[in-house]
Design a protein around this motif. Structure first.
Motif, PDB file in Angstrom:
ATOM      1  N   GLN A 228      48.019 -20.652 -56.548  1.00 42.57           N
ATOM      2  CA  GLN A 228      46.599 -20.432 -56.334  1.00 42.57           C
ATOM      3  C   GLN A 228      46.351 -18.998 -55.877  1.00 42.57           C
ATOM      4  OE1 GLN A 228      45.424 -23.430 -53.621  1.00 42.57           O
ATOM      5  NE2 GLN A 228      43.265 -22.917 -53.651  1.00 42.57           N
TER       6      GLN A 228
ATOM      7  N   SER B  63      47.859 -29.554 -54.386  1.00 41.29           N
ATOM      8  CA  SER B  63      48.929 -28.579 -54.147  1.00 41.29           C
ATOM      9  C   SER B  63      50.208 -29.263 -53.680  1.00 41.29           C
ATOM     10  CB  SER B  63      48.494 -27.552 -53.102  1.00 41.29           C
ATOM     11  OG  SER B  63      47.370 -26.845 -53.561  1.00 41.29           O
TER      12      SER B  63
ATOM     13  N   ASP C 170      48.775 -23.882 -60.020  1.00 37.29           N
ATOM     14  CA  ASP C 170      47.909 -24.376 -58.957  1.00 37.29           C
ATOM     15  C   ASP C 170      46.668 -23.491 -58.848  1.00 37.29           C
ATOM     16  OD1 ASP C 170      46.749 -25.506 -56.803  1.00 37.29           O
ATOM     17  OD2 ASP C 170      48.465 -25.278 -55.454  1.00 37.29           O
ATOM     18  N   GLU C 171      45.573 -23.948 -59.409  1.00 38.82           N
ATOM     19  CA  GLU C 171      44.323 -23.167 -59.415  1.00 38.82           C
ATOM     20  C   GLU C 171      44.576 -21.696 -59.688  1.00 38.82           C
ATOM     21  OE1 GLU C 171      41.343 -23.913 -56.387  1.00 38.82           O
ATOM     22  OE2 GLU C 171      42.467 -25.704 -55.840  1.00 38.82           O
TER      23      GLU C 171
HETATM   24 MG   LIG Z   1      45.523 -26.568 -53.190  1.00 36.23          MG
END
Ligand SMILES: [Mg+2]
Ligand SMILES: Nc1ncnc2c1ncn2[C@@H]1O[C@H](COP(=O)(O)OP(=O)(O)OP(=O)(O)O)[C@@H](O)[C@H]1O
Lengths: 302, 268
Positions: free
Chosen positions: B83, B47, B161-162
């Motif tokens: 995320q 991240s 990010d994810e």
């Molecule tokens: Mg992360």
């Protein structure tokens, strides 16, 4: 059957029966009390007819029953048994009749009070919110101002009243000033904290979208802090109302606070009670409107 | 052509005066139109790396170039999907997308922008949910809106990010397909940097996978994924090549972890 014999309807019947019993006080006939009770019952039936929600109907019934219980004991201990002091505890019928005859005065007082309240409160909103948005967003300003608010914020605004009256030329200006100061701090402090507590994720999201400074302030920070702004504004409104009535009791020649103070000077407690009840109704109405606005503005929350 | 290049990039968080290195000495380059995944254990700095690429923070050492230029902050050339769902809760799905587009197309009319927004809502299958607020949508739906917003803004580089980390297996597959469809929609492909924990996801989606390790957070391996596109998920998963690559990735991924346990860095 069960629907018919609920608490509210039983209360209504008991009150009607109570009026058959002879009175010990003879200052008012049953007419005004019956006007009151029948109006409450009509209102209750209207709510039943309009509301579709079972919980709400039950609550309306219970609230009506409580009000009837209060009126019942009030009528019983004044008009019927006369065991309470006649001057301090006027009969409910007298209050209703005075309410009706004094309504023009009360409405004029309402208009005058609202003028002061709105002026002070709207000024507070107009200054506190933008100022707190900018200060909360600028870290350096925030670090300087936040400790100051911890000192200035908690000063009870009532203490400004004598100074404001001395400082400012007219009663009108000084009360607007006092209402302004009283409402300003809770709005300002809550907005400041609201801005400070906006999730970093949201700020980062906005930054990643490459927003301009103006967009950031008005389209991200403002709505992001809105829940806090609204809770601050609610506290501010309550304080504004307290300060309004306090100021009117000290120096006004009209208005809601003046009405109560003026007649208590003559020991006319019937009118004092009328004034208190009317103020209660006004506050309830204002809070109701305020809640509607809040629900609308925060409709995106669950 | 090289789109993104990182030269010796390091970043340290400030913690009560002490510097906590999160990523160190990262050297990578990514081609225009390439789909690159980054995998690595939790806390290895994925991240952190993405927020450096986005321009939300700046390297403590080294340089990041995009099209040969050092980046100086966030920019409309890069879109970011987090995320955790990163929609603005006070805007409806459509308003969120409109807001995004407005930031890159300042002079375009309201009607045109709304049309683009509706088109992208349709592409992620949410046309009927245009007027719902994020809190009225499921996590998967929110993430679709976030992806629609990122694509509707039409950045050249997409940093993710994810994005599917919090979704159930079915939604995950659906959204992977949505992502591939948007990425490879006939026009010039965007450059995608995609962080994930999921090895299958990385293998299925990427042209190249970068494996990161923790302490120091850096890229330790780059694995090319040479399956032809468009990829047929079912056929691919059954194939020997896929199994081979997957096993290789698993051992790379867990070697790092096992080594740490063996090396007594993890107290048992
Ligand atoms: Mg992360
Ligand atoms: N705001 C912060 N302040 C201090 N340290 C931080 C901060 N954010 C992250 N770190 C540290 O930096 C390192 C890398 O964090 P990062 O969030 O980039 O990891 P990650 O690979 O994304 O992990 P995950 O897979 O769990 O999301 C971690 O050791 C973390 O503790």
């Amino acid at each position: 059957m069960k629907k018919l014999f609920n608490l509210a309807n039983i209360g209504f019947l008991l009150l009607l029966l109570l009026e058959i019993i002879p009175s010990r006080r003879n200052d008012t006939g049953p007419f005004f009390l019956l006007v009151l009770v029948v109006s409450i019952q009509v209102l209750y039936l209207l709510i039943l007819a309009v509301s579709g929600d079972d919980d709400k109907r039950t609550a309306a019934g219970d609230i009506t029953a409580i009000i009837y219980a209060l009126i019942f004991s009030w009528e019983l201990f004044t008009t019927k048994l006369d065991i309470l002091d006649q001057m301090l505890f006027p009969a409910p019928g007298i209050i209703v009749s005075l309410f009706i005859t004094d309504l023009p005065v009360l409405l004029k007082g309402f208009a005058d009070s609202m003028e002061l309240l709105l002026a002070g409160y709207l000024l507070a909103l107009a200054f506190a919110i933008p100022l707190a948005l900018v200060i909360g967003w600028r870290k350096r300003l925030y670090n300087a101002v936040n400790p100051l608010t911890k000192v200035l914020g908690p000063i009870p605004p009532i203490v400004y009243i004598p100074y404001a009256i001395g400082l400012l030329p007219t009663f009108m200006i000084s009360s607007i000033f006092i209402i302004f100061v009283g409402a300003f701090w809770p709005i300002f402090i809550n907005t400041l904290n609201g801005v400070f507590n906006i999730e970093k994720r949201i700020i980062d999201s906005a930054k990643a979208l490459n927003v301009s400074e103006k967009t950031m302030l008005f389209e991200i920070i403002l709505p992001g802090a809105l829940p806090a702004i609204i809770s601050g504004s609610t506290i501010g409104l309550v304080l504004a109302f307290i300060l309004l009535t306090a100021a009117e009791m000290i120096g006004a020649t009209s208005g809601l606070g003046w009405y109560v103070k003026y007649f208590s000077d003559f020991a006319d407690y019937s009118r004092v009670i009328v004034g208190i009840i009317f103020i209660g109704m006004v506050v309830t109405a204002i809070t109701y409107v305020f809640n509607k606005i809040e629900v609308y503005l925060l409709r995106w929350r669950n | 052509m090289t789109k993104i290049r990182l030269e010796n990039v390091s970043y340290a968080y400030e913690d009560r005066g002490a510097a906590l290195p999160a990523v160190e000495g990262i050297n990578i380059s990514v081609h225009e139109g390439e789909f690159v995944s980054i995998i690595g254990p939790s806390g290895c700095g994925k991240s952190t790396l993405l927020s450096l690429l986005a321009g939300l923070s700046f390297p403590s050492a080294g340089c990041i170039f995009i099209d040969g230029q050092v980046i100086k902050g966030t920019g409309p050339d890069r879109g970011l999907v987090f995320q955790h769902y990163s929609l603005f809760p006070w805007m409806t799905a459509r308003q969120n997308i409109v807001f995004g587009i407005r930031q890159v197309k300042k002079s375009t009319g309201k009607k045109t922008i709304e049309k683009i927004a509706d088109e992208y809502l349709g592409l992620v299958g949410l046309r009927d949910f245009a007027h719902k607020y994020p809190l009225q949508l499921s996590g998967g739906m929110q993430q679709r809106v976030a992806i629609a917003r990122a694509f509707a803004m039409n950045p050249r580089v997409l940093l993710m990010d994810e994005p599917f980390g919090a979704l159930d297996a079915k939604n995950r597959v659906v959204l992977q397909e949505v992502l591939l469809k948007l990425w490879d929609n006939g026009s010039e492909k965007k450059t995608v940097i995609f962080v994930t924990h999921d090895i299958d996801e990385a293998v299925l989606l990427s042209d190249r996978i970068m494996v990161m390790s923790a302490r120091p957070g850096t890229v330790v391996r780059e694995v090319p994924v040479e399956f032809a596109r468009p990829r047929d998920r079912a056929a691919l998963i059954g194939s020997e090549e896929y199994a081979g690559l997957r096993n290789k990735m698993v051992s790379l991924f867990y070697d790092d972890v096992l080594q740490k346990i063996g090396g007594s860095e993890v107290a048992l």
